[in-house]
Scaffold this motif. Structure first.
Motif, short mmCIF file in Angstrom:
data_model
loop_
_atom_site.label_atom_id
_atom_site.label_comp_id
_atom_site.label_asym_id
_atom_site.label_seq_id
_atom_site.Cartn_x
_atom_site.Cartn_y
_atom_site.Cartn_z
N ARG A 84 0.84 -1.21 0.00
CA ARG A 84 0.00 0.00 0.00
C ARG A 84 0.87 1.25 0.00
O ARG A 84 0.57 2.22 -0.69
CB ARG A 84 -0.94 0.00 1.21
CG ARG A 84 -2.15 -0.89 1.07
CD ARG A 84 -3.21 -0.62 2.13
NE ARG A 84 -2.69 -0.68 3.49
CZ ARG A 84 -2.63 -1.79 4.23
NH1 ARG A 84 -3.02 -2.94 3.73
NH2 ARG A 84 -2.15 -1.75 5.45
N PHE A 85 1.96 1.22 0.78
CA PHE A 85 2.83 2.39 0.80
C PHE A 85 3.49 2.62 -0.55
O PHE A 85 3.54 3.75 -1.03
CB PHE A 85 3.89 2.29 1.90
CG PHE A 85 4.82 3.46 1.85
CD1 PHE A 85 4.40 4.70 2.29
CD2 PHE A 85 6.09 3.35 1.30
CE1 PHE A 85 5.22 5.83 2.19
CE2 PHE A 85 6.92 4.45 1.20
CZ PHE A 85 6.49 5.70 1.64
N SER A 86 4.02 1.57 -1.16
CA SER A 86 4.67 1.73 -2.47
C SER A 86 3.71 2.31 -3.50
O SER A 86 4.08 3.20 -4.27
CB SER A 86 5.19 0.38 -2.99
OG SER A 86 6.34 -0.01 -2.31
N VAL A 87 2.48 1.81 -3.51
CA VAL A 87 1.47 2.32 -4.45
C VAL A 87 1.17 3.79 -4.15
O VAL A 87 1.13 4.63 -5.05
CB VAL A 87 0.19 1.46 -4.39
CG1 VAL A 87 -0.95 2.12 -5.16
CG2 VAL A 87 0.46 0.06 -4.94
N ALA A 88 0.96 4.09 -2.87
CA ALA A 88 0.63 5.47 -2.48
C ALA A 88 1.77 6.43 -2.79
O ALA A 88 1.54 7.55 -3.27
CB ALA A 88 0.28 5.53 -0.99
N LEU A 89 3.00 6.02 -2.53
CA LEU A 89 4.14 6.88 -2.81
C LEU A 89 4.28 7.13 -4.30
O LEU A 89 4.48 8.27 -4.73
CB LEU A 89 5.43 6.28 -2.26
CG LEU A 89 6.69 7.13 -2.52
CD1 LEU A 89 6.59 8.49 -1.83
CD2 LEU A 89 7.94 6.38 -2.07
N GLY A 90 4.15 6.07 -5.10
CA GLY A 90 4.23 6.25 -6.55
C GLY A 90 3.18 7.21 -7.07
O GLY A 90 3.47 8.10 -7.87
N ALA A 91 1.95 7.05 -6.60
CA ALA A 91 0.87 7.94 -7.02
C ALA A 91 1.16 9.38 -6.60
O ALA A 91 0.95 10.32 -7.37
CB ALA A 91 -0.47 7.47 -6.45
N ALA A 92 1.67 9.54 -5.39
CA ALA A 92 1.99 10.89 -4.91
C ALA A 92 3.14 11.50 -5.71
O ALA A 92 3.10 12.69 -6.05
CB ALA A 92 2.35 10.85 -3.43
N MET A 93 4.14 10.71 -6.03
CA MET A 93 5.27 11.21 -6.80
C MET A 93 4.81 11.67 -8.18
O MET A 93 5.32 12.66 -8.71
CB MET A 93 6.35 10.13 -6.94
CG MET A 93 7.00 9.72 -5.64
SD MET A 93 8.06 10.96 -4.91
CE MET A 93 9.43 10.95 -6.05
N THR A 149 10.62 -0.34 -3.00
CA THR A 149 10.03 1.01 -2.99
C THR A 149 11.05 2.05 -3.45
O THR A 149 10.72 2.92 -4.25
CB THR A 149 9.49 1.34 -1.59
OG1 THR A 149 8.52 0.35 -1.23
CG2 THR A 149 8.85 2.70 -1.56
N ALA A 150 12.28 1.94 -2.97
CA ALA A 150 13.33 2.89 -3.38
C ALA A 150 13.61 2.76 -4.87
O ALA A 150 13.80 3.77 -5.56
CB ALA A 150 14.60 2.64 -2.58
N GLY A 151 13.62 1.54 -5.36
CA GLY A 151 13.86 1.34 -6.79
C GLY A 151 12.77 1.96 -7.64
O GLY A 151 13.06 2.63 -8.64
N LEU A 152 11.52 1.74 -7.26
CA LEU A 152 10.41 2.33 -8.00
C LEU A 152 10.47 3.85 -7.96
O LEU A 152 10.25 4.52 -8.97
CB LEU A 152 9.07 1.83 -7.45
CG LEU A 152 8.77 0.36 -7.70
CD1 LEU A 152 7.58 -0.09 -6.85
CD2 LEU A 152 8.51 0.10 -9.18
N GLU A 153 10.77 4.38 -6.78
CA GLU A 153 10.86 5.83 -6.63
C GLU A 153 11.97 6.39 -7.51
O GLU A 153 11.77 7.36 -8.24
CB GLU A 153 11.11 6.18 -5.16
CG GLU A 153 11.11 7.66 -4.85
CD GLU A 153 12.50 8.23 -4.63
OE1 GLU A 153 12.63 9.46 -4.64
OE2 GLU A 153 13.45 7.45 -4.45
#
Length: 191
Positions: A84-93, A149-153
């Protein structure tokens, strides 16, 4: 009068965030910030004593938003929280220039380490370890979640498709069983 002053302050923060998010940190200089915000240099210095102070405000506001993302993501099922955090962070970014800019900033208003990114990923790692107490290999799972998560970011800065929730969900579809299994083992051990 107060409302207009607050609007000017927010326009300056927004302009600095936009310049940092869409360019380089060096692009967020006095002239560019004032131009994008549509204000004079005097207005900038009325609200902030320096560009570093303004950029520190970008960091502070981004930190507030990122902390909410962490808290919201970990409010539900612990096994699914990292996804959920990875998805939320990606959407926010992808949608929020303040968070996008803020992740590369330090609390001192520079782009030096430690950056908000490091702090947020540390929060996520700590929450995963805390939630997985008694489970299987919480440190390894926490590290895996942080790396993904860091990689996706990071990848999203060159190709925003990496911030797409569908892409993130696809990757977490492979990882979710590991987290679910670890939490099942932990729940069984606690009984």
């Amino acid at each position: 009068m107060y409302k207009r002053s607050e609007q000017t302050r927010e326009a300056l923060v927004s302009a600095a965030a936009e310049l940092i998010a869409t360019g380089r940190f060096a692009d967020a200089g006095l002239v560019n910030i004032c131009r994008v915000a549509g204000v004079s240099r005097g207005a900038l210095y009325h609200h902030f004593t320096s560009i570093a102070e303004l950029v520190a405000e970008v960091y502070a506001q981004a930190r507030e938003r990122a902390t909410v993302l962490v808290e919201d993501s970990f409010a539900g099922s612990a096994a699914d929280a990292p996804a959920r955090f990875s998805v939320a962070l990606g959407a926010a970014m992808a949608k929020d220039q303040l968070i996008c800019a803020g992740m590369g900033l330090g609390a001192d208003g520079t782009d030096s380490a430690p950056r908000l990114r490091d702090e947020v990923l540390g929060m996520v790692r700590d929450r995963i370890v805390e939630d997985a107490r008694g489970g299987a290999a919480p440190d390894a799972l926490a590290d895996l979640a942080v790396v993904v998560t860091a990689g996706l970011e990071s990848l999203g800065y060159t190709d925003s498709g990496w911030w797409d929730p569908r892409q993130t969900e696809r990757l977490w579809g492979v990882l979710r069983p590991l987290f679910a299994e670890a939490h099942e083992v932990g729940a069984t051990a606690d009984q």
